[in-house]
Design a protein around this motif. Structure first.
Motif, short mmCIF file in Angstrom:
data_model
loop_
_atom_site.label_atom_id
_atom_site.label_comp_id
_atom_site.label_asym_id
_atom_site.label_seq_id
_atom_site.Cartn_x
_atom_site.Cartn_y
_atom_site.Cartn_z
N ARG A 15 -18.30 -22.43 -34.15
CA ARG A 15 -18.46 -21.16 -34.88
C ARG A 15 -19.58 -21.26 -35.91
O ARG A 15 -20.41 -20.36 -36.03
CB ARG A 15 -17.15 -20.79 -35.57
CG ARG A 15 -16.09 -20.25 -34.65
CD ARG A 15 -14.84 -19.85 -35.44
NE ARG A 15 -13.79 -19.44 -34.56
CZ ARG A 15 -12.67 -20.13 -34.32
NH1 ARG A 15 -12.45 -21.28 -34.95
NH2 ARG A 15 -11.76 -19.68 -33.48
N ARG A 19 -22.99 -19.07 -35.93
CA ARG A 19 -23.38 -18.25 -37.08
C ARG A 19 -24.76 -18.63 -37.57
O ARG A 19 -25.52 -17.79 -38.06
CB ARG A 19 -22.35 -18.39 -38.20
CG ARG A 19 -21.07 -17.64 -37.95
CD ARG A 19 -20.13 -17.73 -39.16
NE ARG A 19 -18.83 -17.21 -38.83
CZ ARG A 19 -17.73 -17.95 -38.66
NH1 ARG A 19 -17.77 -19.26 -38.82
NH2 ARG A 19 -16.59 -17.38 -38.34
N ASP A 27 -24.99 -9.24 -37.66
CA ASP A 27 -23.59 -9.61 -37.82
C ASP A 27 -22.98 -10.27 -36.59
O ASP A 27 -21.85 -10.75 -36.63
CB ASP A 27 -22.73 -8.41 -38.25
CG ASP A 27 -22.84 -7.22 -37.30
OD1 ASP A 27 -23.44 -7.36 -36.23
OD2 ASP A 27 -22.32 -6.15 -37.66
N ARG A 28 -23.72 -10.28 -35.47
CA ARG A 28 -23.24 -10.95 -34.26
C ARG A 28 -24.39 -11.12 -33.30
O ARG A 28 -25.41 -10.44 -33.40
CB ARG A 28 -22.11 -10.16 -33.60
CG ARG A 28 -22.61 -8.86 -32.96
CD ARG A 28 -21.58 -8.14 -32.16
NE ARG A 28 -21.49 -8.67 -30.82
CZ ARG A 28 -20.97 -8.02 -29.80
NH1 ARG A 28 -20.47 -6.83 -29.96
NH2 ARG A 28 -20.93 -8.56 -28.61
N HIS A 30 -25.59 -10.59 -29.50
CA HIS A 30 -25.25 -9.79 -28.33
C HIS A 30 -26.45 -9.81 -27.40
O HIS A 30 -27.52 -9.29 -27.74
CB HIS A 30 -24.89 -8.36 -28.74
CG HIS A 30 -24.19 -7.61 -27.66
ND1 HIS A 30 -24.87 -6.96 -26.65
CD2 HIS A 30 -22.87 -7.42 -27.41
CE1 HIS A 30 -23.99 -6.39 -25.83
NE2 HIS A 30 -22.77 -6.66 -26.26
N GLU A 94 -12.70 -10.46 -25.26
CA GLU A 94 -13.29 -9.45 -26.14
C GLU A 94 -12.42 -8.20 -26.11
O GLU A 94 -12.07 -7.69 -25.05
CB GLU A 94 -14.71 -9.11 -25.69
CG GLU A 94 -15.40 -8.15 -26.62
CD GLU A 94 -16.87 -8.00 -26.31
OE1 GLU A 94 -17.41 -6.94 -26.69
OE2 GLU A 94 -17.48 -8.92 -25.73
N PRO A 128 -15.90 -9.36 -31.30
CA PRO A 128 -17.00 -10.32 -31.40
C PRO A 128 -17.55 -10.45 -32.83
O PRO A 128 -18.04 -11.51 -33.20
CB PRO A 128 -18.06 -9.77 -30.46
CG PRO A 128 -17.35 -8.85 -29.56
CD PRO A 128 -16.16 -8.33 -30.30
N ILE A 129 -17.46 -9.40 -33.60
CA ILE A 129 -17.95 -9.48 -34.97
C ILE A 129 -17.10 -10.44 -35.81
O ILE A 129 -17.56 -11.02 -36.78
CB ILE A 129 -18.03 -8.07 -35.61
CG1 ILE A 129 -18.96 -8.09 -36.81
CG2 ILE A 129 -16.67 -7.54 -35.96
CD1 ILE A 129 -19.37 -6.71 -37.26
N PRO A 132 -17.01 -15.54 -33.49
CA PRO A 132 -18.30 -15.97 -32.94
C PRO A 132 -18.20 -16.68 -31.59
O PRO A 132 -19.15 -16.66 -30.82
CB PRO A 132 -18.85 -16.93 -34.00
CG PRO A 132 -18.17 -16.52 -35.25
CD PRO A 132 -16.80 -16.03 -34.85
N TRP A 135 -19.42 -14.96 -28.57
CA TRP A 135 -20.86 -14.85 -28.32
C TRP A 135 -21.29 -15.78 -27.20
O TRP A 135 -22.29 -15.54 -26.54
CB TRP A 135 -21.65 -15.15 -29.58
CG TRP A 135 -21.24 -14.35 -30.79
CD1 TRP A 135 -20.47 -13.21 -30.82
CD2 TRP A 135 -21.58 -14.63 -32.14
NE1 TRP A 135 -20.32 -12.79 -32.12
CE2 TRP A 135 -20.98 -13.64 -32.95
CE3 TRP A 135 -22.32 -15.64 -32.76
CZ2 TRP A 135 -21.11 -13.62 -34.34
CZ3 TRP A 135 -22.45 -15.62 -34.13
CH2 TRP A 135 -21.86 -14.62 -34.91
#
Length: 170
Positions: A15, A19, A27-28, A30, A94, A128-129, A132, A135
């Motif tokens: 994670r 990040r 914030d994520r 994608h 998700e 997902p936000i 992590p 992702w």
């Protein structure tokens, strides 16, 4: 559809590393929203984590737009038992709409009824936000999709152990 498998002990490290791939004000991660240059950066960053990961990719193709949910169910039908075969006891998917989540859980129940998935495997949902680790499969699925279209460079850059399943549409 893709899944990334890691041990519980590796989750916090993964994670934090994911990040660390975020840009300011992002914030994520994608895949669909990233440029080609960013995709190269992201796949290089994930490749550095590859020793801690094993991946499963399930593809149902070709899929007409009207059959997206059918293709998803076919993929889940293959993916969940494959994950259990790898020793996975918690599958985090998700989060989608409540109705779509219910349909996914109905598929899980059907797999259990058919003795294709044990009751020991839990399925949970996350945004997902907030998670992590979601992702990872997004990136893997995106790279696998591009590879199917003749652009394998991102998938090759990931250098992950990937178990691949093709599921015929029926």
């Amino acid at each position: 559809m893709a899944a990334a498998i890691c041990t519980a002990e590796e989750q916090e490290r993964l994670r934090a590393a994911l990040r660390g791939l975020l840009l300011p004000r992002q914030d994520r991660l994608h895949w669909r929203d990233e440029s080609q240059a960013r995709r190269r950066q992201i796949t290089a960053g994930i490749a550095a984590l590859s020793a801690a990961l094993h991946c499963v990719v399930v593809v149902a193709a070709p899929v007409p737009d009207a059959k997206q949910e059918r293709a998803r169910r076919l993929c889940l039908e293959t993916l969940h038992p494959a994950l259990e075969a790898h020793g996975v006891s918690l599958i985090v998917q998700e989060q989608r709409t409540p109705q779509q989540n219910r349909r996914d859980l109905q598929m899980v129940d059907a797999l259990r009824s058919a003795n294709r998935l044990s009751a020991a495997v839990r399925v949970e949902f996350a945004q997902p936000i907030e998670e992590p680790l979601l992702w990872l499969p997004d990136t893997i699925a995106g790279a696998a999709g591009l590879a199917r279209e003749g652009h394998p460079e991102h998938l090759a850059r990931l250098s992950l152990a990937i178990q691949h399943h093709d599921v015929p549409m029926r």
